[in-house]
Each structure stands twice: as structure tokens, then as C-alpha cells.
Scaffold this active site. Sequence first.
Site, PDB file in Angstrom:
ATOM      1  N   GLY A  90       0.851  -1.180   0.000  1.00 39.71           N
ATOM      2  CA  GLY A  90       0.000   0.000   0.000  1.00 39.71           C
ATOM      3  C   GLY A  90       0.886   1.229   0.000  1.00 39.71           C
ATOM      4  CB  SER A 122       4.198  -3.854  -1.961  1.00 48.54           C
ATOM      5  OG  SER A 122       4.071  -2.634  -2.637  1.00 48.54           O
ATOM      6  CB  ALA A 123       4.194  -0.586   1.682  1.00 51.12           C
ATOM      7  CG  HIS A 159       5.792  -2.981  -6.975  1.00 55.78           C
ATOM      8  ND1 HIS A 159       4.859  -3.972  -7.214  1.00 55.78           N
ATOM      9  CD2 HIS A 159       5.540  -2.529  -5.723  1.00 55.78           C
ATOM     10  CE1 HIS A 159       4.087  -4.106  -6.148  1.00 55.78           C
ATOM     11  NE2 HIS A 159       4.486  -3.247  -5.230  1.00 55.78           N
ATOM     12  CD  GLU A 194       4.817  -6.370  -9.852  1.00 52.57           C
ATOM     13  OE1 GLU A 194       3.692  -6.815 -10.070  1.00 52.57           O
ATOM     14  OE2 GLU A 194       5.073  -5.549  -8.951  1.00 52.57           O
TER      15      GLU A 194
END
Length: 237
Positions: A90, A122-123, A159, A194
Site C-alpha cells: 500500500g 511491497s510497502a 515492483h 514482480e
Amino acid sequence: MTINALLLSSSRVGDTPYLAHAIPFIKPLTTNAQKWIFIPYAGVSMSYDTYLASVVTGLSELELDISGIHQHPDPQQAIKDADGILIGGGNTFHLLHQLYRYDLVTLIGEQVALGKPYIGWSAGSNVSGLSIRTTNDMPIIEPPSFKALNLVPFQLNPHYSNYQAPGHNGETRAQRLLEFTKVDPLTPVVGIVEGSALWRQGDKLSLLGDQPAYLFCGEQQEIPIPVGSDLSHLLKA
């Protein structure tokens, strides 16, 4: 005890189901850890309950006991009581802001140093490094510091892609990371693609998945890191 931290680039690969590609990476960290605490603070555009439900569903085949930190009256005690820590993706700035708000940054680092497994995507991977200065996210809120969990002694860029759309004149990811290395030439940045992940097991750091990663540090720019590489030297950065 030794650090056992899995840092995933993303929650999905293409149109695969949520976290499905990551199950083989995650499973080894759950062997001796049944009770997990999920930290949904990066999920700004959805409710924390909705976010938790998606994680529980995505990891259902592992039959874990997963609760959200927002469900506990004492977030610090929830971290201490859990067998493992999950942090989702997020907005990285909001995530770190909330970790500071509840005084969890130092605590999580201490718990992971004691051997409690950590899984972020991710985050959740962004905050595992030295700082969040190489996140891709918009700074929608200002945390007290950009300093993060320091589970690995370098910067991450999940990413990672250097794609530039035709006709688009903004900076590519590589150009932005070049700017970072100009300001801070001594700190490595690892761009993870990814479907890939970094797995730290004590003094060992491995690249998982079927895609290369990319190293940025000083004059070294976008140096491919082959699939299956041992990156343990970066732990001495």
C-alpha cells in the site's frame, strides 16, 4: 537466534490470485510459526478488516492463525505475542507513520533480531530496509523519520521496472534511483521485480523467483543480479 525475513516485491504476479505466487516462498517461514500478526497500515484505500480478510484468504492453504494488529488493544503486546509478523503493501509513508505512531519500529526490529519471522510485500518490504527513501509511493503523510526497520542494511525498491511508456517524459525508475545514488553513493539499492523476493536467513541473503534483481550503488547502475544469486555480501554493506 537469527533474522528470518522474507521481502517480496509484490502480492501478485500478473493476474494471479492474491499472494498465490508467494506461497512456496512463505511456507518455510511458517514451519515453527502458527500465530501471525498482520499489520495493514499501508492499506489506506480500504478498511483494515477488508485487507485482513484478503490476506487470510490468500494464505488459507497454510492454515495459519492470522489476526490484524488493529484488532488488539495493545499493538506492542500483539507483536510480542505473535509467532511471526506480516506487513502488507500500500502506501509506505502511511505505513511507517503508523509504525512510529504506535512505537513499533524499534520493537519489530528487536523481535525479528530475536528470530521472529518477518514477511513483507511491497510497502512491507520497503520498510524492511535502512529507510523508505527509495519507495515509489506518494508522500501522503509525513512520518517522524524516514528511518525504517533495518532488517537489511541497504535500500529496497519493490515492483522494479524500467519501462517507459511511449510519449511519457517523466523519469524512469532507473533515473530516480540514479538520483538517490548521487546523493548517497555509499548505500546500495536493490530493485526487486514482480514475482521475486529476497530472503534473509541470518548472514545469508538469497534472491528467490525466476526474475533477476538490479543493483544500484555509486557508479554501479542497474547491474543485473542473476536468478538464484547469493547476495550475502550486501549484509556487510
